[in-house]
Design an enzyme around this catalytic site. Structure first.
Site, short mmCIF file in Angstrom:
data_model
loop_
_atom_site.label_atom_id
_atom_site.label_comp_id
_atom_site.label_asym_id
_atom_site.label_seq_id
_atom_site.Cartn_x
_atom_site.Cartn_y
_atom_site.Cartn_z
N ALA A 47 -3.92 0.87 9.35
CA ALA A 47 -5.38 0.66 9.34
C ALA A 47 -6.09 1.78 10.07
CB ALA A 47 -5.71 -0.69 9.97
N LYS A 75 0.81 -1.22 0.00
CA LYS A 75 0.00 0.00 0.00
C LYS A 75 0.85 1.27 0.00
CE LYS A 75 -4.14 -2.00 2.11
NZ LYS A 75 -5.16 -1.86 3.17
N ASN A 104 -4.98 1.73 -1.56
CA ASN A 104 -5.47 0.36 -1.77
C ASN A 104 -6.24 0.23 -3.09
OD1 ASN A 104 -8.02 1.50 -1.26
ND2 ASN A 104 -8.71 -0.31 -0.14
N MET A 136 -11.08 -5.50 13.23
CA MET A 136 -10.81 -5.42 11.79
C MET A 136 -10.35 -6.75 11.21
SD MET A 136 -9.16 -1.70 11.07
CE MET A 136 -10.04 -0.18 11.46
#
Length: 249
Positions: free
Chosen positions: A100, A35, A56, A190
């Site tokens: 994240a 990423k 992403n 997550m």
């Protein structure tokens, strides 16, 4: 239309992308550990990508420019809404200060979340994200995002507690006090898998009425990427049901 996985060398993502484009590729989803490399490769970045400092979703626009976006945060917000969580004026605790977390803070604020606390073992990492958001996204109300050590989380009435750490991969959970779940309506991890993570099991035992893993976020961010490429947003529920059944086998 074809959509399939491509395994790129860890140290040569750029050439893999160029080969993909040469073969007729128009857009791609990017996953870890690429990423940040995609972020560097993109010629034009969305606000979401700049805030996350990661990409992403790649696509080539009508002018031939390589554009980078990040749909992770939008995917989380969409999934929280699917779970019928009220985001406006809510207070959210996020555990972990990695990529994240960085990618979801701004979309949560834009969805109306009033207060976000980022708690992390290394306070400086959480503080860096809070400072970045407060300086760029959240200029008017400086106190909406704050950082904390895992052992010194402010005593607020957290409506949603999100685990953005990888602790579940080791069968562990972030070591926070149970009192922080007192007002929690949803515990969200997550990570996703066939079985609930240690964090979600602990939250259920602690009386949190609803627990959810990150499978819905995965599907929702993919739907948003599809919308960027094709101009149509697919329905999430049928895909989520199918993946849930596959995981349960």
């Amino acid at each position: 239309m074809q959509y399939e996985a491509i395994l790129a060398p860890v140290d040569n993502f750029a050439d893999s992308w160029r080969e993909f484009v040469a073969a007729g590729g128009k857009g791609a989803n990017i996953t870890v550990p690429f990423k940040q490399q995609a972020y560097q490769l993109a010629e034009q970045l969305s606000d979401q990508a700049k805030q996350a400092q990661a990409v992403n979703t790649l696509y080539i626009d009508k002018y031939g420019k390589l554009c980078g976006d990040n749909t992770d945060g939008i995917g989380l917000v969409m999934d929280l809404r699917r779970l019928q969580q009220k985001l406006a004026a809510s207070t959210v605790l996020i555990l972990g200060a990695g990529g994240a977390t960085r990618g979801v803070i701004a979309p949560l604020l834009q969805a109306g979340v009033a207060n976000i606390v980022i708690a992390n073992r290394t306070l400086s990492k959480a503080q860096a994200i809070a400072d970045m958001i407060n300086q760029t996204v959240n200029k008017e109300v400086k106190q909406q995002v704050q950082a904390a050590d895992l052992a010194q989380i402010p005593d607020l009435a957290y409506n949603i507690v999100i685990n953005a750490t990888s602790s579940g991969l080791m069968g562990e959970r972030p070591l926070i006090a149970e009192k922080h779940l007192q007002h929690c309506l949803l515990a969200y991890d997550m990570l996703y898998g066939a079985e609930p993570t240690t964090f979600l099991r602990w939250a259920k035992q602690s009386g949190v009425p609803l627990q959810a893993d990150g499978l819905g976020m995965l599907v929702a961010q993919a739907a948003e990427s599809f919308y960027i490429w094709r101009g149509k947003r697919p329905e999430v529920e049928p895909v989520l049901s199918m993946l849930s059944e596959q995981l349960a086998r």
